[in-house]
Structures are given as structure tokens and as C-alpha cells.
Design an enzyme around this catalytic site. Structure first.
Site, PDB file in Angstrom:
ATOM      1  N   ASP A 227       0.859  -1.369  -0.004  1.00  0.00           N
ATOM      2  CA  ASP A 227      -0.066  -0.040  -0.020  1.00  0.00           C
ATOM      3  C   ASP A 227       1.045   1.135   0.024  1.00  0.00           C
ATOM      4  O   ASP A 227       2.037   1.155  -0.630  1.00  0.00           O
ATOM      5  CB  ASP A 227      -1.013   0.119   1.266  1.00  0.00           C
ATOM      6  CG  ASP A 227      -2.245   0.482   0.973  1.00  0.00           C
ATOM      7  OD1 ASP A 227      -2.311   1.685   0.376  1.00  0.00           O
ATOM      8  OD2 ASP A 227      -3.357   0.197   1.698  1.00  0.00           O
TER       9      ASP A 227
ATOM     10  N   HIS B 236       2.551   2.066  -2.891  1.00  0.00           N
ATOM     11  CA  HIS B 236       1.645   3.012  -3.775  1.00  0.00           C
ATOM     12  C   HIS B 236       2.019   4.508  -3.872  1.00  0.00           C
ATOM     13  O   HIS B 236       1.413   5.445  -4.157  1.00  0.00           O
ATOM     14  CB  HIS B 236       0.125   2.878  -3.206  1.00  0.00           C
ATOM     15  CG  HIS B 236      -0.472   1.773  -3.442  1.00  0.00           C
ATOM     16  ND1 HIS B 236      -1.797   1.536  -2.913  1.00  0.00           N
ATOM     17  CD2 HIS B 236      -0.083   0.771  -4.308  1.00  0.00           C
ATOM     18  CE1 HIS B 236      -1.993   0.106  -3.573  1.00  0.00           C
ATOM     19  NE2 HIS B 236      -0.876  -0.207  -4.275  1.00  0.00           N
TER      20      HIS B 236
END
Ligand SMILES: *[C@@H]1O[C@H](CO)[C@@H](O)[C@H](O)[C@H]1NC(C)=O
Ligand SMILES: *[C@@H]1O[C@H](CO)[C@@H](O)[C@H](O)[C@H]1NC(C)=O
Ligand SMILES: *[C@@H]1O[C@H](CO)[C@@H](O)[C@H](O)[C@H]1NC(C)=O
Ligand SMILES: *[C@@H]1O[C@H](CO)[C@@H](O)[C@H](O)[C@H]1NC(C)=O
Ligand SMILES: *[C@@H]1O[C@H](CO)[C@@H](O)[C@H](O)[C@H]1NC(C)=O
Length: 324
Positions: free
Chosen positions: A165, A188
Site C-alpha cells: 500500500d 503506492h
């Protein structure tokens, strides 16, 4: 600070500091001392919790040490307020349990809350154990490296973050945050938000993200807000500077219409006001042809967004042009 720490691969944390400690006697609490009984290659969850409790009530400034070596950790929640400045020195490698169901808390692995004058350092590693932890947590799919919210005057520096993430996600109520010398990827990227989804969110302002490198991440630097905010908000004075992108899919993004799976009320007009944002000296390569994507709200446009010295080229196949 609520640290929703969910590493997928590894976080090498060198320094994360909040304020300077004053010169005064310093008491050392070592998890491997006889009192706490921590041992390398064993689970130190309880030893660490006990050492923290003692360090936190110390009236002198204190240092909590995890010496070099590998340890298992099912989770840790460091809760203040503490009586004096406190240093947490992680020199070793902390690994989360192979069986994810043994985690103390399924929402985060290590959290720091309600603490003032905290200095986390030591050159150690938080190893969330890659695919293993991931299988258990995907259910929640929230595996941010460092999540910061409701905190002010935090510095994050000299860290390598590999996750699935966000490497760093910055939530509501964060102000005067400086992030420097951070290497991120895979993951991310670095994100502010999402903001504006819930009631009672606090503004975000005064952020500096400087001298960071993002490699093979899906986003580079991003601000995302929901278009259906329950009340007016703002995010301002956000500066991104000297950032290197290596093969990053979406290097620069502002998205005021963040609405995954169409879960927002489209009729609502409120949003988070974004102003005084700059992207300065951002270089490297984009894995997609759209290097810059600024989608501001029609009802509440972004104000004073500057892009200076952007030099990005397409890293994919063929000599294709890059757009924004
Ligand atoms: C944190 O960052 C700010 C802004 O860059 C800087 O002025 C301050 O000295 C830093 N604090 C520490 C303890 O390094
Ligand atoms: C930028 O960050 C890198 C580590 O990622 C560090 O080696 C370098 O010294 C930093 N540069 C400056 C000017 O702080
Ligand atoms: C704002 O941040 C605080 C602290 O992490 C959190 O408890 C709260 O849920 C956040 N609010 C929203 C609306 O995300
Ligand atoms: C980034 O991705 C490229 C292409 O997939 C790969 O060759 C490279 O090793 C990756 N770099 C890192 C640091 O993972
Ligand atoms: C943005 O900066 C300008 C000056 O640079 C200032 O006049 C304005 O009030 C700032 N906006 C906000 C929301 O702080």
C-alpha cells in the site's frame, strides 16, 4: 500519532523524530535485560510492552532499546502521554508472526499514540514479512508503511520503505510534517489523504516532502479528497521538492474526485479546499504516458498550485510522448 503500520516487505527505519530532547539524565530500558527477559529469535511482544510502560512513566528522559538481533513481535501499541522525552532505539530486526492470526491487532502492527517528544531511531528493521503477512491482511488491504494522522511537528527522515500500500499516508489533522531522504518502493507512493470522507476531520497543512526517491511505485506524490465531504475542509501549504521518480506509474496526482467503487454521494458539493501546493524539481521517469494528472473539483477548485522544474520521461516501450 496513530501509526497504522502495515509493512508488506520491510521497513528500514532509521529516524523518525518529533522534537528535541533537553539535556537531562537519561534512563535506559533494554528489552533484553534480566528485568524484561527479551531474547533474540524469541517473541518480545510482552517484554517490549513492559519496558515501554516503565520508560513512559520515568520522570527522567528515557531510552527504550531493542539491541541488534532478530526478534518476533506480534504487535505493539506505544501509548502516552509519557512523563519525559522518550527515545525508542530499534537496532534489531522485528518480524511479525508467520501466522497472521497471532497479531495482537489486525488493523496495525506497531502504533504510537498520544506521545510528545518521541524520537524513534536506531537503524533497525520492521519486517512485515512480505507475502505472508499480506495474505492475512489483504482482507483489509490496508498495508501502509507509515500512516500519520492527528499529529503535528513530526519529522520522518532516512527511511527505506517497501510495501504494497502507501509507503507514507498522511491523514487528517496532520500539520508541520517534514519527510526527507526517504526511499519508497515498491508500494503506492506518498499520499495525502484520502481526506474528506468522514465527519470531524481536521485540516492538513504545512507539509514538506523533500529529497525522496520513488521506485516502481503506482503513484509518486498524491493528494486525494472525496467529492462528498460531510463538511468543508482544507489542505494547504504542501510542498513537494527534489523528488526522483524511477518508473512510477502516476508521478504527480491531485484528485479531488476520489471515489473508489462509486461509494460517494454525487449530489454533495462539499469538498476539501486545496491551496498553496507546489511540486518543484521532480525528475525521472513515468511508467505511464500521463505524468501529471491534476483533477480539481469544479465546485471548489484548487488554488495556487505551482509546478516548477518538472522533468519526466516515459520509461515504457517505444519513444512515446508524455502528457499531462
Ligand atoms: C524537523 O524538520 C524541521 C523542518 O525541516 C526542522 O526545522 C527541524 O529542525 C527538524 N527537527 C528535528 C528534531 O530534526
Ligand atoms: C537525499 O537522500 C539521500 C538518501 O535517500 C541521501 O543519501 C542524501 O544525502 C540526501 N541529500 C540531501 C541533500 O540531504
Ligand atoms: C482523523 O484521524 C484520527 C486519528 O487517526 C482518526 O481517529 C479519525 O478517524 C480520522 N478521521 C477520519 C474522518 O478519518
Ligand atoms: C523496477 O522494475 C524494473 C522493471 O520491472 C525492474 O527491472 C527493477 O529491478 C525494479 N527495481 C527495483 C529497485 O525493484
Ligand atoms: C496561499 O498563499 C497566499 C500567499 O502566497 C496567501 O495570500 C493565501 O492566504 C494562502 N492561502 C491559504 C489558504 O492559506
Amino acid at each position: 500519532m496513530g501509526l497504522k503500520l502495515m509493512t508488506i516487505m520491510a521497513i528500514f527505519m532509521f529516524l523518525l523524530l518529533a522534537a528535541t530532547a533537553k539535556a537531562q539524565p537519561c534512563v535506559v530500558f533494554e528489552v533484553t535485560s534480566a528485568k524484561y527477559g527479551g531474547k533474540t529469535n524469541y517473541d518480545i511482544t510482552d517484554s517490549l510492552a513492559q519496558a515501554w510502560t516503565d520508560a513512559c512513566v520515568s520522570v527522567w528522559s528515557s531510552k527504550l532499546v531493542v539491541p541488534s538481533g532478530t526478534y518476533w513481535l506480534r504487535g505493539a501499541t506505544f501509548i502516552g502521554p509519557c512523563k519525559a522525552p522518550i527515545k525508542v532505539q530499534i537496532q534489531g530486526k522485528l518480524k511479525d508472526p508467520e501466522d497472521g492470526h497471532q497479531l495482537v491487532n489486525s488493523d496495525f502492527w506497531v502504533a504510537f499514540r498520544y506521545i510528545d517528544r518521541l524520537y524513534l531511531s536506531g537503524g533497525g528493521t520492521f519486517d512485515g514479512q512480505g507475502a505472508l503477512g499480506c495474505n492475512y491482511r489483504s482482507e483489509s488491504s490496508n498495508t501502509d508503511g507509515i500512516h500519520i494522522a492527528y499529529s503535528w511537528r513530526i519529522n520522518v527522515t532516512d527511511a527505506n520503505i517497501e510495501t504494497r500500500d502507501y509507503c507514507i499516508s498522511i491523514g487528517n489533522g496532520t500539520s508541520q510534517l517534514t519527510v526527507t531522504n526517504v526511499n519508497c518502493g515498491p508500494g503506492h507512493g506518498i499520499s495525502i489523504g484520502s481526506l474528506g470522507k468522514y465527519l470531524d476531520e481536521k485540516p492538513v497543512y504545512g507539509l514538506i516532502i523533500k529529497n525522496c526517491t520513488l521506485t516502481n511505485t503506482t503513484n509518486g506524490v498524491r493528494i486525494k479528497t472525496w467529492p462528498s465531504s460531510p463538511s468543508a475542509r482544507f489542505a494547504s501549504h504542501i510542498y513537494f521538492e527534489d523528488i526522483i521518480m524511477n518508473n512510477v506509474k502516476n508521478p504527480i496526482i491531485i484528485d479531488q474526485n476520489y471515489c473508489p467503487r462509486h461509494r460517494c454521494k454525487q449530489q454533495a458539493q462539499l469538498n476539501t479546499k486545496i491551496s498553496n501546493v507546489s511540486f518543484k524539481n521532480i525528475r525521472g521517469s513515468s511508467a505511464s504516458q500521463v505524468a501529471i494528472n491534476i483533477a480539481c473539483s469544479g465546485s471548489l477548485p484548487c488554488e495556487n498550485v505551482e509546478l516548477i522544474g518538472i522533468d519526466l520521461e516515459y520509461s515504457g516501450d517505444g519513444d512515446r510522448p508524455i502528457t499531462s
